[in-house]
Design a protein around this motif. Structure first.
Motif, PDB file in Angstrom:
ATOM      1  N   UNK A   1       0.838  -1.201   0.000  1.00 53.13           N
ATOM      2  CA  UNK A   1       0.000   0.000   0.000  1.00 53.13           C
ATOM      3  C   UNK A   1       0.874   1.254   0.000  1.00 53.13           C
ATOM      4  N   UNK A   2       1.931   1.242   0.795  1.00 49.44           N
ATOM      5  CA  UNK A   2       2.830   2.394   0.830  1.00 49.44           C
ATOM      6  C   UNK A   2       3.521   2.589  -0.532  1.00 49.44           C
ATOM      7  N   UNK A   3       3.912   1.504  -1.159  1.00 46.51           N
ATOM      8  CA  UNK A   3       4.548   1.563  -2.469  1.00 46.51           C
ATOM      9  C   UNK A   3       3.576   2.121  -3.514  1.00 46.51           C
ATOM     10  N   UNK A   4       2.322   1.702  -3.447  1.00 46.52           N
ATOM     11  CA  UNK A   4       1.299   2.203  -4.371  1.00 46.52           C
ATOM     12  C   UNK A   4       1.116   3.707  -4.185  1.00 46.52           C
ATOM     13  N   UNK A   5       1.050   4.147  -2.927  1.00 48.47           N
ATOM     14  CA  UNK A   5       0.901   5.577  -2.640  1.00 48.47           C
ATOM     15  C   UNK A   5       2.102   6.357  -3.177  1.00 48.47           C
ATOM     16  N   UNK A   6       3.284   5.801  -3.016  1.00 48.16           N
ATOM     17  CA  UNK A   6       4.495   6.448  -3.520  1.00 48.16           C
ATOM     18  C   UNK A   6       4.458   6.556  -5.045  1.00 48.16           C
ATOM     19  N   UNK A   7       4.003   5.495  -5.701  1.00 48.69           N
ATOM     20  CA  UNK A   7       3.898   5.518  -7.166  1.00 48.69           C
ATOM     21  C   UNK A   7       2.937   6.601  -7.629  1.00 48.69           C
ATOM     22  N   UNK A   8       1.808   6.741  -6.940  1.00 45.97           N
ATOM     23  CA  UNK A   8       0.842   7.785  -7.300  1.00 45.97           C
ATOM     24  C   UNK A   8       1.449   9.167  -7.120  1.00 45.97           C
ATOM     25  N   UNK A   9       2.186   9.351  -6.055  1.00 43.85           N
ATOM     26  CA  UNK A   9       2.821  10.639  -5.782  1.00 43.85           C
ATOM     27  C   UNK A   9       3.857  10.964  -6.847  1.00 43.85           C
ATOM     28  N   UNK A  10       4.648   9.976  -7.253  1.00 42.26           N
ATOM     29  CA  UNK A  10       5.670  10.209  -8.270  1.00 42.26           C
ATOM     30  C   UNK A  10       5.038  10.560  -9.611  1.00 42.26           C
ATOM     31  N   UNK A  11       3.940   9.905  -9.952  1.00 43.51           N
ATOM     32  CA  UNK A  11       3.252  10.220 -11.208  1.00 43.51           C
ATOM     33  C   UNK A  11       2.741  11.656 -11.169  1.00 43.51           C
ATOM     34  N   UNK A  12       2.190  12.042 -10.035  1.00 40.56           N
ATOM     35  CA  UNK A  12       1.683  13.393  -9.888  1.00 40.56           C
ATOM     36  C   UNK A  12       2.822  14.403  -9.999  1.00 40.56           C
ATOM     37  N   UNK A  13       3.952  14.128  -9.345  1.00 39.31           N
ATOM     38  CA  UNK A  13       5.099  15.031  -9.414  1.00 39.31           C
ATOM     39  C   UNK A  13       5.641  15.125 -10.834  1.00 39.31           C
ATOM     40  N   UNK A  14       5.638  14.012 -11.552  1.00 42.30           N
ATOM     41  CA  UNK A  14       6.115  14.019 -12.940  1.00 42.30           C
ATOM     42  C   UNK A  14       5.203  14.881 -13.805  1.00 42.30           C
ATOM     43  N   UNK A  15       3.888  14.792 -13.584  1.00 47.40           N
ATOM     44  CA  UNK A  15       2.941  15.618 -14.342  1.00 47.40           C
ATOM     45  C   UNK A  15       3.171  17.098 -14.056  1.00 47.40           C
ATOM     46  N   UNK A  16       3.393  17.425 -12.787  1.00 50.34           N
ATOM     47  CA  UNK A  16       3.632  18.821 -12.413  1.00 50.34           C
ATOM     48  C   UNK A  16       4.925  19.320 -13.039  1.00 50.34           C
ATOM     49  N   UNK A  17       5.970  18.503 -12.992  1.00 50.51           N
ATOM     50  CA  UNK A  17       7.256  18.899 -13.575  1.00 50.51           C
ATOM     51  C   UNK A  17       7.125  19.121 -15.077  1.00 50.51           C
ATOM     52  N   UNK A  18       6.382  18.259 -15.746  1.00 52.43           N
ATOM     53  CA  UNK A  18       6.185  18.402 -17.191  1.00 52.43           C
ATOM     54  C   UNK A  18       5.444  19.701 -17.496  1.00 52.43           C
ATOM     55  N   UNK A  19       4.402  19.982 -16.737  1.00 50.36           N
ATOM     56  CA  UNK A  19       3.625  21.210 -16.945  1.00 50.36           C
ATOM     57  C   UNK A  19       4.501  22.444 -16.715  1.00 50.36           C
ATOM     58  N   UNK A  20       5.305  22.416 -15.643  1.00 53.93           N
ATOM     59  CA  UNK A  20       6.172  23.554 -15.357  1.00 53.93           C
ATOM     60  C   UNK A  20       7.224  23.738 -16.448  1.00 53.93           C
ATOM     61  N   UNK A  21       7.727  22.647 -16.988  1.00 53.40           N
ATOM     62  CA  UNK A  21       8.708  22.745 -18.066  1.00 53.40           C
ATOM     63  C   UNK A  21       8.073  23.368 -19.312  1.00 53.40           C
ATOM     64  N   UNK A  22       6.841  22.966 -19.625  1.00 51.93           N
ATOM     65  CA  UNK A  22       6.136  23.556 -20.774  1.00 51.93           C
ATOM     66  C   UNK A  22       5.883  25.040 -20.541  1.00 51.93           C
ATOM     67  N   UNK A  23       5.490  25.383 -19.314  1.00 51.90           N
ATOM     68  CA  UNK A  23       5.227  26.779 -18.982  1.00 51.90           C
ATOM     69  C   UNK A  23       6.512  27.604 -19.087  1.00 51.90           C
ATOM     70  N   UNK A  24       7.620  27.071 -18.575  1.00 50.80           N
ATOM     71  CA  UNK A  24       8.899  27.772 -18.672  1.00 50.80           C
ATOM     72  C   UNK A  24       9.294  27.989 -20.124  1.00 50.80           C
ATOM     73  N   UNK A  25       9.046  26.989 -20.960  1.00 50.82           N
ATOM     74  CA  UNK A  25       9.391  27.104 -22.381  1.00 50.82           C
ATOM     75  C   UNK A  25       8.584  28.217 -23.047  1.00 50.82           C
ATOM     76  N   UNK A  26       7.292  28.296 -22.717  1.00 47.88           N
ATOM     77  CA  UNK A  26       6.448  29.358 -23.281  1.00 47.88           C
ATOM     78  C   UNK A  26       6.951  30.735 -22.848  1.00 47.88           C
ATOM     79  N   UNK A  27       7.295  30.871 -21.537  1.00 45.34           N
ATOM     80  CA  UNK A  27       7.808  32.148 -21.040  1.00 45.34           C
ATOM     81  C   UNK A  27       9.123  32.508 -21.712  1.00 45.34           C
ATOM     82  N   UNK A  28      10.006  31.532 -21.869  1.00 49.45           N
ATOM     83  CA  UNK A  28      11.291  31.781 -22.514  1.00 49.45           C
ATOM     84  C   UNK A  28      11.090  32.222 -23.962  1.00 49.45           C
TER      85      UNK A  28
END
Length: 70
Positions: free
Chosen positions: A21-48
């Motif tokens: 269960x803890x591993x599953x929760x960690x996997x969900x958190x990592x997926x969420x963090x990856x989505x946020x990082x991808x969005x921020x990278x796209x946003x940074x690219x647009x600003x640049x």
């Protein structure tokens, strides 16, 4: 099999389920963090891109101003 061995196996089984269960929760958190990082990278690219576009406009205006004065 004695009762103490059975309860020890039960505890190990429960611990294993808890770790899964803890591993599953960690996997969900990592997926969420990856989505946020991808969005921020796209946003940074647009600003640049916008910054570069604005700097090119400023350079063009300065070049036009310089050629007008000569």
């Amino acid at each position: 099999m004695s009762t103490s061995e059975l309860s020890a196996l039960d505890l190990l089984n429960l611990f294993g389920v808890f770790l899964q269960a803890m591993n599953y929760q960690s996997d969900l958190s990592q997926a969420s963090n990856a989505d946020i990082a991808k969005h921020l990278q796209e946003q940074d690219r647009k600003y640049l891109d916008r910054i570069i576009e604005n700097q090119n406009k400023i350079i063009s205006m300065l070049e036009d101003s310089k050629s007008t004065k000569q």
